[in-house]
Enzyme design. Sequence first.
Site, mmCIF file in Angstrom:
data_model
loop_
_atom_site.group_PDB
_atom_site.id
_atom_site.type_symbol
_atom_site.label_atom_id
_atom_site.label_comp_id
_atom_site.label_asym_id
_atom_site.label_seq_id
_atom_site.Cartn_x
_atom_site.Cartn_y
_atom_site.Cartn_z
ATOM 1 N N SER A 1 7.764 27.092 15.806
ATOM 2 C CA SER A 1 7.914 27.757 17.098
ATOM 3 C C SER A 1 7.733 29.257 16.935
ATOM 4 C CB SER A 1 9.325 27.464 17.619
ATOM 5 O OG SER A 1 9.640 28.309 18.692
ATOM 6 N N TYR B 1 19.148 26.356 16.125
ATOM 7 C CA TYR B 1 17.855 25.688 16.376
ATOM 8 C C TYR B 1 16.712 26.511 15.764
ATOM 9 C CZ TYR B 1 13.430 24.931 18.639
ATOM 10 O OH TYR B 1 12.083 24.755 18.851
ATOM 11 N N LYS C 1 13.896 25.870 12.315
ATOM 12 C CA LYS C 1 12.437 26.022 12.231
ATOM 13 C C LYS C 1 12.076 26.919 11.034
ATOM 14 C CE LYS C 1 11.419 23.254 15.492
ATOM 15 N NZ LYS C 1 10.904 21.927 15.110
HETATM 16 C C1 UD1 Z 1 13.215 28.702 24.639
HETATM 17 C C2 UD1 Z 1 14.107 28.911 23.459
HETATM 18 C C3 UD1 Z 1 13.264 28.904 22.214
HETATM 19 C C4 UD1 Z 1 12.527 27.594 22.101
HETATM 20 C C5 UD1 Z 1 11.719 27.345 23.357
HETATM 21 C C6 UD1 Z 1 11.171 25.938 23.315
HETATM 22 C C7 UD1 Z 1 16.031 30.174 24.271
HETATM 23 C C8 UD1 Z 1 16.750 31.471 24.217
HETATM 24 N N1 UD1 Z 1 14.864 30.140 23.612
HETATM 25 O O1 UD1 Z 1 12.274 29.762 24.667
HETATM 26 O O2 UD1 Z 1 14.073 29.081 21.083
HETATM 27 O O3 UD1 Z 1 11.669 27.613 21.001
HETATM 28 O O4 UD1 Z 1 12.538 27.474 24.521
HETATM 29 O O5 UD1 Z 1 10.478 25.644 24.473
HETATM 30 O O6 UD1 Z 1 16.487 29.230 24.866
HETATM 31 N N2 UD1 Z 1 14.009 31.558 32.504
HETATM 32 C C9 UD1 Z 1 14.590 31.893 33.712
HETATM 33 N N3 UD1 Z 1 15.343 30.944 34.341
HETATM 34 C C10 UD1 Z 1 15.536 29.688 33.840
HETATM 35 C C11 UD1 Z 1 14.933 29.351 32.599
HETATM 36 C C12 UD1 Z 1 14.178 30.331 31.967
HETATM 37 O O7 UD1 Z 1 14.447 33.007 34.202
HETATM 38 O O8 UD1 Z 1 16.253 28.878 34.451
HETATM 39 C C13 UD1 Z 1 13.180 32.569 31.810
HETATM 40 C C14 UD1 Z 1 13.714 32.939 30.434
HETATM 41 O O9 UD1 Z 1 14.623 33.977 30.510
HETATM 42 C C15 UD1 Z 1 12.424 33.307 29.714
HETATM 43 C C16 UD1 Z 1 11.357 32.424 30.378
HETATM 44 O O10 UD1 Z 1 11.907 32.012 31.625
HETATM 45 O O11 UD1 Z 1 12.106 34.634 29.948
HETATM 46 C C17 UD1 Z 1 11.023 31.206 29.546
HETATM 47 O O12 UD1 Z 1 12.214 30.535 29.234
HETATM 48 P P1 UD1 Z 1 12.252 29.152 28.443
HETATM 49 O O13 UD1 Z 1 11.351 28.180 29.106
HETATM 50 O O14 UD1 Z 1 13.666 28.766 28.267
HETATM 51 O O15 UD1 Z 1 11.580 29.488 27.041
HETATM 52 P P2 UD1 Z 1 11.982 30.606 25.944
HETATM 53 O O16 UD1 Z 1 13.188 31.351 26.335
HETATM 54 O O17 UD1 Z 1 10.771 31.395 25.676
#
Ligand code: UD1
Length: 340
Positions: free
Chosen positions: A129, A154, A158
């Site tokens: 990842s 997690y 990795k």
């Molecule tokens: C997350 C994990 C990462 C993992 C990846 C796998 C965390 C902190 N990181 O990454 O370790 O490898 O998923 O897919 O969980 N967001 C919102 N509202 C939401 C959900 C997400 O605003 O309800 C935003 C987050 O702040 C982020 C973006 O959307 O900026 C993407 O979020 P997400 O899909 O959870 O992925 P990552 O945070 O990049």
Amino acid sequence: MNKEKRKILVTGGLGFIGSHTVVELQNEGFDVIIIDDLSNSKIEVLEGITSISHIKPEFVQLDLKNKELVSEFFSNHSIDGVIHFAASKAVGESVEQPLKYYENNIATLVYLLQEMIKNKVSNFIFSSSCTVYGQADELPITEKAPVKIAESPYGNTKQIGEEIINDTTRVEDLEAIVLRYFNPIGAHESVKIGELPIGIPQNLIPFVTQTAAGIRKELSVFGDDYPTSDGTAVRDYIHVVDLAKAHIAALRRLLDGNNKEKIEFFNVGTGKGNSVLEVVQAFEKISNQKLNYKIVGRREGDIVSAYADTTLANQELGWQSKLTLEDGLASAWKWQQKQS
Ligand code: UD1
């Protein structure tokens, strides 16, 4: 042996990325055998795969933590390569239950590698990842960017996984490709397989589609005070079908002996960053409806911005993403509508 009939073991082959990769392997004429313990996947996915490819893959329900059963499996099957997806992936849960993550993601990797070596299976592809880079100092992120201290157990699994494979390739007959995924999204165009989050989705796209479907009241946008164009965090959203195809390219590189090192690392992303609000806007356009969302505080552990430099994968794997953010969102939305 005819290389098109090589048998590939896909662990976690009923999961989100695993199932899409199985379909691409079958499209390319590989024989596929799936191991999955169904802990975070459903047996119906096997039917989805079969109805797309018209080939039912061999399936063995097996928990990789069971060392004896893993050993028995390898004794009974002749395998040409392994694509290893099986792992737990919920960041929050990993903080609550670190030992579950170290057992599920690390102990199983060790058992798998031990059996591969014992049975002279030398081709290995590992799901890693972009989380290993943490907040990279330079964007876009190249494979040369340093691995940063993990934010969660997690993420640590990795990193440790990569190190275990690296150490093993130094002394054993093992050739490995580590794929560092950015943010996988979307569903197969047939909408017969897709993402199946259990409970409340932690990732952005399933939360967006469930909100649009009325399952969730509103999306919380985590933070709008980041140093980005609109203040929301930026990610590289890669279509799961493109991501699946990167595995085929990596596998062929190993099977054809074209790898340059015993372990190689590739970023798998689109190379393009999009903010959370850009995703929301693109989704609204595609679904032709307003999305209920509110801005809330930052999520702990989140980084500001991450998107891939994909030059190495382009050059060495001959792979590049073809599908767009809009393609990913449209297929995820179609998939969601089929579920509800
Ligand atoms: C997350 C994990 C990462 C993992 C990846 C796998 C965390 C902190 N990181 O990454 O370790 O490898 O998923 O897919 O969980 N967001 C919102 N509202 C939401 C959900 C997400 O605003 O309800 C935003 C987050 O702040 C982020 C973006 O959307 O900026 C993407 O979020 P997400 O899909 O959870 O992925 P990552 O945070 O990049």
